[in-house]
Design a protein around this motif. Structure first.
Motif, PDB file in Angstrom:
ATOM      1  N   VAL A  24       0.718  -1.234  -0.223  1.00  0.00           N
ATOM      2  CA  VAL A  24      -0.011  -0.029  -0.057  1.00  0.00           C
ATOM      3  C   VAL A  24       0.784   1.327  -0.076  1.00  0.00           C
ATOM      4  O   VAL A  24       0.434   2.196  -0.811  1.00  0.00           O
ATOM      5  N   VAL A  25       1.981   1.401   0.922  1.00  0.00           N
ATOM      6  CA  VAL A  25       2.751   2.556   1.054  1.00  0.00           C
ATOM      7  C   VAL A  25       3.588   2.613  -0.306  1.00  0.00           C
ATOM      8  O   VAL A  25       3.610   3.820  -1.146  1.00  0.00           O
ATOM      9  N   LEU A  26       3.980   1.520  -0.967  1.00  0.00           N
ATOM     10  CA  LEU A  26       4.694   1.723  -2.408  1.00  0.00           C
ATOM     11  C   LEU A  26       3.635   2.177  -3.484  1.00  0.00           C
ATOM     12  O   LEU A  26       4.043   3.093  -4.416  1.00  0.00           O
ATOM     13  N   LEU A  27       2.423   1.915  -3.466  1.00  0.00           N
ATOM     14  CA  LEU A  27       1.512   2.329  -4.423  1.00  0.00           C
ATOM     15  C   LEU A  27       1.121   3.646  -4.254  1.00  0.00           C
ATOM     16  O   LEU A  27       1.045   4.525  -5.080  1.00  0.00           O
ATOM     17  N   CYS A  28       0.944   4.084  -2.937  1.00  0.00           N
ATOM     18  CA  CYS A  28       0.835   5.370  -2.655  1.00  0.00           C
ATOM     19  C   CYS A  28       1.763   6.432  -3.037  1.00  0.00           C
ATOM     20  O   CYS A  28       1.432   7.497  -3.707  1.00  0.00           O
ATOM     21  N   LEU A  29       3.126   6.165  -2.954  1.00  0.00           N
ATOM     22  CA  LEU A  29       4.253   6.862  -3.107  1.00  0.00           C
ATOM     23  C   LEU A  29       4.252   6.981  -4.524  1.00  0.00           C
ATOM     24  O   LEU A  29       4.588   8.128  -5.054  1.00  0.00           O
ATOM     25  N   PHE A  30       4.210   5.864  -5.307  1.00  0.00           N
ATOM     26  CA  PHE A  30       4.201   5.689  -6.699  1.00  0.00           C
ATOM     27  C   PHE A  30       3.025   6.618  -7.413  1.00  0.00           C
ATOM     28  O   PHE A  30       3.583   7.141  -8.518  1.00  0.00           O
ATOM     29  N   GLY A  31       2.043   6.622  -6.960  1.00  0.00           N
ATOM     30  CA  GLY A  31       0.744   7.182  -7.231  1.00  0.00           C
ATOM     31  C   GLY A  31       1.147   8.651  -7.056  1.00  0.00           C
ATOM     32  O   GLY A  31       0.837   9.473  -8.033  1.00  0.00           O
ATOM     33  N   LEU A  32       1.722   9.092  -6.187  1.00  0.00           N
ATOM     34  CA  LEU A  32       1.963  10.696  -5.683  1.00  0.00           C
ATOM     35  C   LEU A  32       2.961  11.209  -7.002  1.00  0.00           C
ATOM     36  O   LEU A  32       2.663  12.075  -7.505  1.00  0.00           O
ATOM     37  N   VAL A  33       3.890  10.373  -7.359  1.00  0.00           N
ATOM     38  CA  VAL A  33       4.924  10.639  -8.405  1.00  0.00           C
ATOM     39  C   VAL A  33       4.311  10.903  -9.790  1.00  0.00           C
ATOM     40  O   VAL A  33       4.287  11.644 -10.336  1.00  0.00           O
ATOM     41  N   MET A  34       3.104   9.964  -9.978  1.00  0.00           N
ATOM     42  CA  MET A  34       2.359   9.635 -11.352  1.00  0.00           C
ATOM     43  C   MET A  34       1.395  10.822 -11.367  1.00  0.00           C
ATOM     44  O   MET A  34       1.225  11.455 -12.414  1.00  0.00           O
ATOM     45  N   VAL A  35       0.786  10.974 -10.186  1.00  0.00           N
ATOM     46  CA  VAL A  35      -0.156  12.049 -10.329  1.00  0.00           C
ATOM     47  C   VAL A  35       0.588  13.528 -10.794  1.00  0.00           C
ATOM     48  O   VAL A  35       0.107  14.335 -11.576  1.00  0.00           O
ATOM     49  N   TYR A  36       1.672  13.879 -10.062  1.00  0.00           N
ATOM     50  CA  TYR A  36       2.507  14.830 -10.422  1.00  0.00           C
ATOM     51  C   TYR A  36       2.887  14.948 -12.017  1.00  0.00           C
ATOM     52  O   TYR A  36       2.761  15.945 -12.615  1.00  0.00           O
ATOM     53  N   SER A  37       3.522  13.823 -12.400  1.00  0.00           N
ATOM     54  CA  SER A  37       3.904  13.802 -13.693  1.00  0.00           C
ATOM     55  C   SER A  37       2.931  13.888 -14.803  1.00  0.00           C
ATOM     56  O   SER A  37       2.755  14.707 -15.687  1.00  0.00           O
ATOM     57  N   SER A  38       1.416  13.260 -14.545  1.00  0.00           N
ATOM     58  CA  SER A  38       0.630  13.321 -15.406  1.00  0.00           C
ATOM     59  C   SER A  38      -0.230  14.485 -15.565  1.00  0.00           C
ATOM     60  O   SER A  38      -1.106  14.951 -16.265  1.00  0.00           O
ATOM     61  N   SER A  39      -0.332  15.138 -14.327  1.00  0.00           N
ATOM     62  CA  SER A  39      -1.261  16.586 -14.124  1.00  0.00           C
ATOM     63  C   SER A  39      -0.439  17.919 -14.153  1.00  0.00           C
ATOM     64  O   SER A  39      -1.193  18.829 -14.226  1.00  0.00           O
ATOM     65  N   MET A  40       0.799  17.874 -14.326  1.00  0.00           N
ATOM     66  CA  MET A  40       1.570  19.288 -14.294  1.00  0.00           C
ATOM     67  C   MET A  40       1.061  20.175 -15.443  1.00  0.00           C
ATOM     68  O   MET A  40       1.056  21.284 -15.218  1.00  0.00           O
ATOM     69  N   ILE A  41       0.812  19.609 -16.549  1.00  0.00           N
ATOM     70  CA  ILE A  41       0.440  20.523 -17.602  1.00  0.00           C
ATOM     71  C   ILE A  41      -1.117  20.590 -17.492  1.00  0.00           C
ATOM     72  O   ILE A  41      -1.512  22.076 -17.734  1.00  0.00           O
ATOM     73  N   THR A  42      -1.918  19.789 -17.046  1.00  0.00           N
ATOM     74  CA  THR A  42      -3.520  20.090 -17.052  1.00  0.00           C
ATOM     75  C   THR A  42      -3.386  21.242 -15.998  1.00  0.00           C
ATOM     76  O   THR A  42      -4.291  22.148 -15.961  1.00  0.00           O
ATOM     77  N   ASP A 271       8.089  12.621 -19.575  1.00  0.00           N
ATOM     78  CA  ASP A 271       8.300  12.855 -20.816  1.00  0.00           C
ATOM     79  C   ASP A 271       6.936  12.570 -21.833  1.00  0.00           C
ATOM     80  O   ASP A 271       7.077  12.433 -23.033  1.00  0.00           O
ATOM     81  N   SER A 272       5.754  12.352 -20.999  1.00  0.00           N
ATOM     82  CA  SER A 272       4.598  11.759 -21.928  1.00  0.00           C
ATOM     83  C   SER A 272       4.237  12.974 -22.866  1.00  0.00           C
ATOM     84  O   SER A 272       4.267  14.179 -22.635  1.00  0.00           O
ATOM     85  N   VAL A 273       3.507  12.583 -23.797  1.00  0.00           N
ATOM     86  CA  VAL A 273       3.008  13.560 -24.924  1.00  0.00           C
ATOM     87  C   VAL A 273       1.549  13.675 -24.800  1.00  0.00           C
ATOM     88  O   VAL A 273       1.080  14.814 -24.884  1.00  0.00           O
ATOM     89  N   GLN A 274       0.988  12.531 -24.792  1.00  0.00           N
ATOM     90  CA  GLN A 274      -0.426  12.447 -24.238  1.00  0.00           C
ATOM     91  C   GLN A 274      -1.168  13.432 -23.194  1.00  0.00           C
ATOM     92  O   GLN A 274      -2.222  13.864 -23.286  1.00  0.00           O
ATOM     93  N   LYS A 275      -0.126  13.751 -22.187  1.00  0.00           N
ATOM     94  CA  LYS A 275      -0.696  14.533 -21.382  1.00  0.00           C
ATOM     95  C   LYS A 275      -0.722  15.877 -21.588  1.00  0.00           C
ATOM     96  O   LYS A 275      -1.261  16.732 -20.731  1.00  0.00           O
ATOM     97  N   TYR A 276      -0.171  16.510 -22.718  1.00  0.00           N
ATOM     98  CA  TYR A 276      -0.402  17.788 -23.208  1.00  0.00           C
ATOM     99  C   TYR A 276      -1.664  18.041 -23.734  1.00  0.00           C
ATOM    100  O   TYR A 276      -1.686  18.713 -24.764  1.00  0.00           O
ATOM    101  N   GLY A 277      -2.731  17.787 -22.990  1.00  0.00           N
ATOM    102  CA  GLY A 277      -4.235  18.175 -23.351  1.00  0.00           C
ATOM    103  C   GLY A 277      -4.642  17.279 -24.402  1.00  0.00           C
ATOM    104  O   GLY A 277      -6.013  17.255 -24.800  1.00  0.00           O
ATOM    105  N   TYR A 278      -3.875  16.133 -24.709  1.00  0.00           N
ATOM    106  CA  TYR A 278      -4.580  15.047 -25.571  1.00  0.00           C
ATOM    107  C   TYR A 278      -5.568  14.137 -24.820  1.00  0.00           C
ATOM    108  O   TYR A 278      -6.515  13.712 -25.059  1.00  0.00           O
TER     109      TYR A 278
END
Length: 401
Positions: A24-42, A271-278
């Motif tokens: 659970v701890v690993l998933l939450c921490l990993f999720g925190l990183v991915m929320v930041y990465s996937s939402s920064m442009i939005t 470095d995702s491209v799809q998070k740039y509004g697509y």
């Protein structure tokens, strides 16, 4: 006396399931990183906020969630089976779901949230755990009357139908499906006879037929089968067709492009491209597509491996639990996570219609994360008490030998 207290505390601490806790701890921490990465442009482009806007909110939710989990880890799960508590909980959840129609916040064509300052509260999320506790208590504590139509079949189904109907009319069909799936898993595992199960299914079919008729009469049916919702099925078949790619299949097409772009090793974290509004819901419903794009198959395996571990371990431990109520709680919580994973991944990959179900512990969402952490605390409490009982029985058997 102090020594005894310290020894008992150590036994309790050792009795928790640390493999699940670490997962659970690993998933939450990993999720925190991915929320930041996937939402920064939005955050910047759509909401005019700083790049870490969603990261900060998710981090706060995670801290609150861990506190809630620690509280439910300590609180004895058998206290939830108190009749007054069960009725208060179910009536409270039904009341909150009904209140949404009056003062609820609407977003994405659904009135599913209460606006609480800068945060939203989604009662339907907590309806999942409420149904798990209620059904587990009813069927676990009434094993001697499990096939009694008046005591064990009708009352739980009344609440199940009411809760499901209130969620459907928000409308939030995805969450309603999850609630029904969880309830089905608990009922099938309860020990109920096939005869009683057939009666129960018959009652449910009649109840939902009445609800469907009511939806037609009140005009709600047009909302439930709106053009937008039907398009989720049409876009599923051919997301890349000229007709669907810009409309019904747009989200799925971009999700598949993200997954295909990631390949084995991914394009790199951030470095995702799809998070740039697509990909419009890149930090919520479609966060797995961003994980696949940035981290490749290894990122996907990491997430699904940990989620699968929690679900399977929950089911395995439920088989060992001597308390029917505790066993059903483990089954219900494990089923909830497993069903949500299947629906989310199915939507992201085009195997199932897109329903708005988030990926457990990973997707952005305060209500979802709080519900999951509360559930993990309940699971840990059941396991802890089961392990303490097993340890006690082993000691007694050694003494008697």
């Amino acid at each position: 006396m102090q020594y005894r207290g310290d020894a008992q505390l150590k036994r309790i601490i050792r009795a928790y399931d640390y493999p699940i806790f670490i997962a659970v701890v690993l998933l939450c921490l990993f999720g925190l990183v991915m929320v930041y990465s996937s939402s920064m442009i939005t955050a910047v482009a759509r909401y005019g906020q700083s790049m870490d806007f969603f990261l900060q909110k998710q981090r706060t939710s995670m801290i609150i969630g861990f506190i809630a989990m620690l509280m439910t880890m300590i609180f004895p799960y058998k206290a939830y089976a108190n009749k007054k508590f069960l009725m208060t909980m179910m009536l409270g959840i039904a009341g909150l779901l009904g209140l949404l129609g009056i003062v609820g916040h609407t977003a994405g064509n659904a009135t599913s949230w209460f606006q609480l300052g800068s945060r939203n509260l989604q009662p339907a999320e907590f309806a999942k755990l409420a149904m798990i506790i209620y059904l587990s208590a009813i069927y676990g504590k009434r094993q001697d009357r499990i096939n009694n139509i008046d005591k064990a079949v009708i009352p739980p189904i009344v609440f199940l139908v009411i809760i499901t109907a209130l969620i459907v009319f928000q409308p939030d069909v995805g969450t309603a499906v999850v609630v029904l799936g969880i309830s089905g898993a608990i009922i099938l595992s309860s020990g109920m006879s096939l005869k009683s199960l057939s009666k129960l299914i018959g009652i449910l079919l009649v109840a939902f037929a009445v609800i469907a008729l009511g939806a037609v009469v009140t005009g709600q049916a047009s909302e439930l089968v709106s053009k937008e919702r039907v398009s989720r099925f049409t876009g599923l078949a051919e997301p890349f067709s000229e007709e669907n790619a810009k409309d019904a299949g747009y989200q799925l097409a971009n999700s598949l492009l993200a997954i295909g772009s990631g390949g084995v090793t991914g394009v790199g974290l951030g470095d995702s491209v799809q998070k740039y509004g697509y990909l419009a819901e890149s930090h919520t419903d479609f966060i797995m597509a961003i994980i696949a794009e940035e981290l490749g198959i290894f990122g996907v395996i990491f997430v699904l491996g940990l989620l699968g571990f929690i679900v399977l371990r929950g089911f395995m431990l439920s088989a060992k639990c001597p308390d029917p109520y505790g066993s059903l709680l483990l089954i219900g919580i494990s089923s909830m996570i497993g069903i949500q994973v299947v629906i989310n991944i199915g939507g992201v990959t085009g195997l199932l219609p897109i329903t708005g179900i988030t990926l457990p512990f990973i997707s952005y969402g305060g209500s979802s994360l709080l519900l999951l952490m509360l559930s993990m605390g309940v699971m840990q409490n059941v396991i802890m008490r089961m392990n303490l009982l097993e340890e006690k029985q082993k000691k007694e058997s050694k003494i008697s030998a």
